[in-house]
Enzyme design. Sequence first.
Site, PDB file in Angstrom:
ATOM      1  N   ASP A 113      39.740  47.091  39.320  1.00 24.08           N
ATOM      2  CA  ASP A 113      40.876  46.192  39.545  1.00 24.08           C
ATOM      3  C   ASP A 113      41.239  45.421  38.279  1.00 24.08           C
ATOM      4  OD1 ASP A 113      40.580  46.968  42.161  1.00 24.08           O
ATOM      5  OD2 ASP A 113      40.442  44.941  42.978  1.00 24.08           O
ATOM      6  N   HIS A 139      35.805  45.681  37.962  1.00 23.12           N
ATOM      7  CA  HIS A 139      36.986  45.124  37.285  1.00 23.12           C
ATOM      8  C   HIS A 139      37.021  45.611  35.835  1.00 23.12           C
ATOM      9  CE1 HIS A 139      36.089  42.403  40.642  1.00 23.12           C
ATOM     10  NE2 HIS A 139      37.396  42.216  40.702  1.00 23.12           N
TER      11      HIS A 139
HETATM   12 ZN   LIG Z   1      42.398  41.490  41.404  1.00 23.67          ZN
END
Ligand SMILES: [Zn+2]
Length: 241
Positions: free
Chosen positions: A47, A193
């Site tokens: 992400d 992430h």
């Molecule tokens: Zn996010």
Amino acid sequence: MSVARQLVKKIMAGVLPRDRFLVSGQGLSASVDSENSTLKEIAITFDDGPHPEWTPDVLDALAEAGWKGTFFVIGERAAELPHLIQRIVVEGHAIGNHTYTHSDPKQTSTAKFQEEVRRTDKLLNELTGVRTVLMRPPKGHLTPGKFRELWRGGQSIVLWNVDPQDFSMSDEAAPMSWSHSYVAEHGDVILLHDRLPYAGAVVRALSGAQQEQIRSVAITNWLPGTQRTIPVPPGVTAVSR
Ligand SMILES: [Zn+2]
């Protein structure tokens, strides 16, 4: 994540079609060949990218492992780093929408949220010629209004069931110790992430420790039809790699 939210997520995942609301790919057909039936198929997702340093590191780590991932990108970052969006697609990974400015669904009006989703969708299409309906709301938050609009727009909402908490990792030992403690289940959707430094290290640690037991695939392997190649709209010059 609170117990109440986990419960709601579990109930929703139990009643809604998997190609519209996915928390884990458990039970979806594995593309693992029968001779290698002990190999568990997982989907590692990334992400908040792209990021000039960490996204290439993640892509290199996936290439080294021969694995595929799914990238839920932020539109405004994609606009700044189009070559990374193109690299993600060219190298066979799936791409998804994470809104244009990472606006929290709980803090944003439904109209603005939808506008961000549409704007990101259009940008990704212009950059890659790919149209994706994969969508991860920032922070995994959903309100009934946003959920309804995403549903009406045909989006496939993808959450996760495994969170290594890479945002709290602070040294190289952390990815290693997490990967050794992780017991894979077929269909796990892992949250990382690529805006942060340790996502690539987690992929390397995982593939180094468990290459024989697991394989990461793109979400599109489980949900075919969520990503299509379509012509770029007239008047738009597709950006080449
Ligand atoms: Zn996010």
